[in-house]
Design a protein around this motif. Sequence first.
Motif, PDB file in Angstrom:
ATOM      1  N   GLN A 138       0.841  -1.192   0.000  1.00 40.30           N
ATOM      2  CA  GLN A 138       0.000   0.000   0.000  1.00 40.30           C
ATOM      3  C   GLN A 138       0.882   1.251   0.000  1.00 40.30           C
ATOM      4  O   GLN A 138       2.007   1.238   0.497  1.00 40.30           O
ATOM      5  N   ASP A 139       0.341   2.351  -0.543  1.00 43.36           N
ATOM      6  CA  ASP A 139       1.145   3.576  -0.658  1.00 43.36           C
ATOM      7  C   ASP A 139       1.678   4.036   0.689  1.00 43.36           C
ATOM      8  O   ASP A 139       2.841   4.431   0.807  1.00 43.36           O
ATOM      9  N   GLN A 140       0.831   4.003   1.709  1.00 43.23           N
ATOM     10  CA  GLN A 140       1.268   4.504   3.012  1.00 43.23           C
ATOM     11  C   GLN A 140       2.348   3.628   3.632  1.00 43.23           C
ATOM     12  O   GLN A 140       3.139   4.099   4.466  1.00 43.23           O
ATOM     13  N   ALA A 182       1.139  10.330   8.829  1.00 37.94           N
ATOM     14  CA  ALA A 182       1.545  11.705   9.109  1.00 37.94           C
ATOM     15  C   ALA A 182       2.115  11.837  10.520  1.00 37.94           C
ATOM     16  O   ALA A 182       3.131  12.522  10.734  1.00 37.94           O
ATOM     17  N   GLU A 183       1.482  11.174  11.477  1.00 32.69           N
ATOM     18  CA  GLU A 183       1.968  11.222  12.858  1.00 32.69           C
ATOM     19  C   GLU A 183       3.323  10.532  12.982  1.00 32.69           C
ATOM     20  O   GLU A 183       4.221  11.005  13.698  1.00 32.69           O
ATOM     21  N   TRP A 184       3.482   9.410  12.267  1.00 29.38           N
ATOM     22  CA  TRP A 184       4.747   8.671  12.301  1.00 29.38           C
ATOM     23  C   TRP A 184       5.879   9.517  11.696  1.00 29.38           C
ATOM     24  O   TRP A 184       6.987   9.564  12.236  1.00 29.38           O
ATOM     25  N   VAL A 185       5.579  10.224  10.605  1.00 30.88           N
ATOM     26  CA  VAL A 185       6.584  11.072   9.955  1.00 30.88           C
ATOM     27  C   VAL A 185       6.998  12.203  10.890  1.00 30.88           C
ATOM     28  O   VAL A 185       8.192  12.533  11.011  1.00 30.88           O
ATOM     29  N   LYS A 186       6.030  12.806  11.550  1.00 25.84           N
ATOM     30  CA  LYS A 186       6.329  13.907  12.469  1.00 25.84           C
ATOM     31  C   LYS A 186       7.188  13.432  13.637  1.00 25.84           C
ATOM     32  O   LYS A 186       8.164  14.089  14.031  1.00 25.84           O
ATOM     33  N   GLU A 187       6.835  12.275  14.175  1.00 26.71           N
ATOM     34  CA  GLU A 187       7.566  11.755  15.333  1.00 26.71           C
ATOM     35  C   GLU A 187       8.954  11.250  14.949  1.00 26.71           C
ATOM     36  O   GLU A 187       9.935  11.465  15.674  1.00 26.71           O
ATOM     37  N   ARG A 220      -3.372   7.748   5.477  1.00 28.39           N
ATOM     38  CA  ARG A 220      -3.914   6.588   6.187  1.00 28.39           C
ATOM     39  C   ARG A 220      -2.915   6.031   7.206  1.00 28.39           C
ATOM     40  O   ARG A 220      -1.730   6.323   7.155  1.00 28.39           O
ATOM     41  N   ALA A 221      -3.460   5.200   8.079  1.00 27.99           N
ATOM     42  CA  ALA A 221      -2.659   4.382   9.001  1.00 27.99           C
ATOM     43  C   ALA A 221      -1.710   5.208   9.868  1.00 27.99           C
ATOM     44  O   ALA A 221      -0.662   4.723  10.275  1.00 27.99           O
ATOM     45  N   GLY A 222      -2.070   6.453  10.132  1.00 31.29           N
ATOM     46  CA  GLY A 222      -1.256   7.278  11.013  1.00 31.29           C
ATOM     47  C   GLY A 222       0.114   7.628  10.464  1.00 31.29           C
ATOM     48  O   GLY A 222       1.040   7.899  11.238  1.00 31.29           O
TER      49      GLY A 222
END
Length: 260
Positions: free
Chosen positions: A151-153, A184-189, A180-182
């Motif tokens: 998947q892309d994400q 954006a949050e993972w990238v920020k963290e 999807r699948a959080g």
Amino acid sequence: MSVQYPSDLTDGQWQVLRHLLPRAAKRGRPRVCRRWVINAILYVNRTGCQWRALPHDFPPWKTVYTVFWRWRRDGVWQKIHEALCRKVRKQSGKKPTPSVAILDSQSIRTAEGGEERGYDAGKKITGRKRHVAVDTLGLVWAVVVHGAYWQDQDGACFVLQKLRAFGRLRVIFADGAYGRAGLAEWVKEKFGWLLQTVLRPVAAKGFVVLPKRWIVERTFAWLARCRRHSRDYERTTESSEAMIYISMIALMTRRLDRQI
């Protein structure tokens, strides 16, 4: 050396490229002209022909393929590509590395055989995905080829790991699939970057030019000029990535040649 094929390096392109090549070994068999070998690789890339089908006015196909394979193994294509990206950005009045990237993938069918392939249920394609991150000029700064079943994400994580080498990066634009699948949050963290999704207007019908996302679509169009990319003909994903670097190397040397 006279230019015989449209894919051949011009004298200006060769002057841009020659200083970025690794030093040739002083021992071993007599050396073949490097410009001649690179022209052969560019011919394969642009026309999509098989290595064995190289015209006889190029060096033997095994010699050409060995150079391609060794430089792929040693990361030479990637190093040349990155050096040219920096040169093109400087020529355009920008800093050497980007602060903004645009992320997207392209599903492509594979030829018979090959490693790492799968089924993309969304596009209904059996093959691989080309996952790229480009800057605002459309230059590729990271590329990962993987099975189309990712998947892309999920596949984006491979690309983002490569982007971490560029310290100025702050913002990444992508389409809604990457929200999807959080992710954006993972990238920020993980990296401290802002992953911003650019969504298609709900009321829009037909083709719509979307901010930022059109840049990466244009890069895929540039790659499509090279028939080697009409399908994924490479046995390994590493060779597929190297061919993308080679396509962009040809494009960037042409740009730099026009400014000499």
